[in-house]
Design an enzyme around this catalytic site. Sequence first.
Site, PDB file in Angstrom:
ATOM      1  N   LYS A 189       0.879  -1.167   0.000  1.00 20.87           N
ATOM      2  CA  LYS A 189       0.000   0.000   0.000  1.00 20.87           C
ATOM      3  C   LYS A 189       0.918   1.219   0.000  1.00 20.87           C
ATOM      4  CE  LYS A 189      -4.130   1.903   0.220  1.00 20.87           C
ATOM      5  NZ  LYS A 189      -5.085   1.852  -0.910  1.00 20.87           N
ATOM      6  N   ASP A 221      -5.411  -3.146  -2.519  1.00 23.71           N
ATOM      7  CA  ASP A 221      -6.842  -3.059  -2.863  1.00 23.71           C
ATOM      8  C   ASP A 221      -7.085  -3.509  -4.301  1.00 23.71           C
ATOM      9  OD1 ASP A 221      -5.461  -0.771  -3.687  1.00 23.71           O
ATOM     10  OD2 ASP A 221      -7.019   0.650  -3.090  1.00 23.71           O
ATOM     11  N   ASP A 245      -2.559 -12.456   4.947  1.00 22.17           N
ATOM     12  CA  ASP A 245      -3.636 -13.132   5.687  1.00 22.17           C
ATOM     13  C   ASP A 245      -4.968 -12.925   4.963  1.00 22.17           C
ATOM     14  OD1 ASP A 245      -4.947 -14.426   7.886  1.00 22.17           O
ATOM     15  OD2 ASP A 245      -5.587 -12.435   8.558  1.00 22.17           O
TER      16      ASP A 245
END
Length: 360
Positions: A189, A221, A245
């Site tokens: 990110k 994302d 995860d």
Amino acid sequence: MQATIALLPGDGIGPEVTGAAERVLRAVADRFGHTFTLTSHLIGGAALHAGQPPLPDDTREACQAADAVLLGAVGDPAFDTGTSERRPETALLELRQVLGVFANLRPARVWPGLEDGGAFKSEFVTGADMLIVRELTGGIYYGEPRGVAADRQSAFNTMRYSRPEIERIAEVAFRSATERRGFVTSVDKANVLETSRLWREVVSEVSARYPDVKLEHQYVDSCALLLATNPKHFDVVLSGNLFGDILSDEAGAVVGSLGLLPSASIGGRGGLFEPVHGSAPPIAGRDIANPIGAIASAAMLLRHALGAGPEADAVERAIGGALTAGCRTADLVADGGATPLSGSAMAQAIVERVADSAAG
Ligand code: IPM
Ligand code: MN
């Protein structure tokens, strides 16, 4: 071969699925002439219910002494409101750290016969075959400082990555890619987080050592979107602890069921092997859980911790054979579809195929 394997059944469906994996390991030992010493130990909610800490000392010592550890799951609603010291999950985080297993390999592929099984259109998922390489002993899971303010009006965690931590997990991803299709997607990110900017920089540096491996960077994302819309795009997905995860559960949905996914946590001594799914309290004790994630984790244990490649191949062929023959647990059957097999019947179908397998 002689090997000691520590079994940690844990909570929820953990005991059922490790029981199934244990039967498969015993079948491998018989078929290939090995001696496996399997010992069982308390962890997580099971340990807390017995009045012990989530990771009892004797469990930790047994894991450190074993050649490999096979874990079922940790997590129990009875302890959901506990502090960190009284939570089942703490045991797993501590164990990963104690064993030094910084590299979590989570392969996810669509098994032949299961193309229509999941929520996604089969033409998009058929042929999807990826390896998520998740950093496992750093990032926001472990960063200090962390805590809750005394007045409980705020809480905080720290996402932190050091250069060496990023470099060693990137090495695992690039090495894995050389044995696969030579393509790494690094997830971050970096448009928002400093840890991600350092991540991107170090991964790019490591990439220069692997001229035959192609590298792309993706924001987490858009990566989540692409995983759902075009999973065949991916070969090796390299990520930090938290993003890996999340993306690995999504990969479970893409390949038809989270219950299918195995994992290997390596990098330290031995290794820790566990299905990606959790303890699934609502279905525990009913013999309906899919044991394939745990059995495929046992195959990874054979390959990565014991160097038993042909044995691992035999287990994976047995899983494929059972699926091709139409064996389906409840998670793999659409509503109104065929009557599903119980978890133990699925395990039996795999055990029989291991017992009958040709020498590797
Ligand atoms: C996993 C699990 C664990 C994690 C939990 C149980 C601590 O979700 O292995 O994916 O978040 O790593
Ligand atoms: Mn998870």
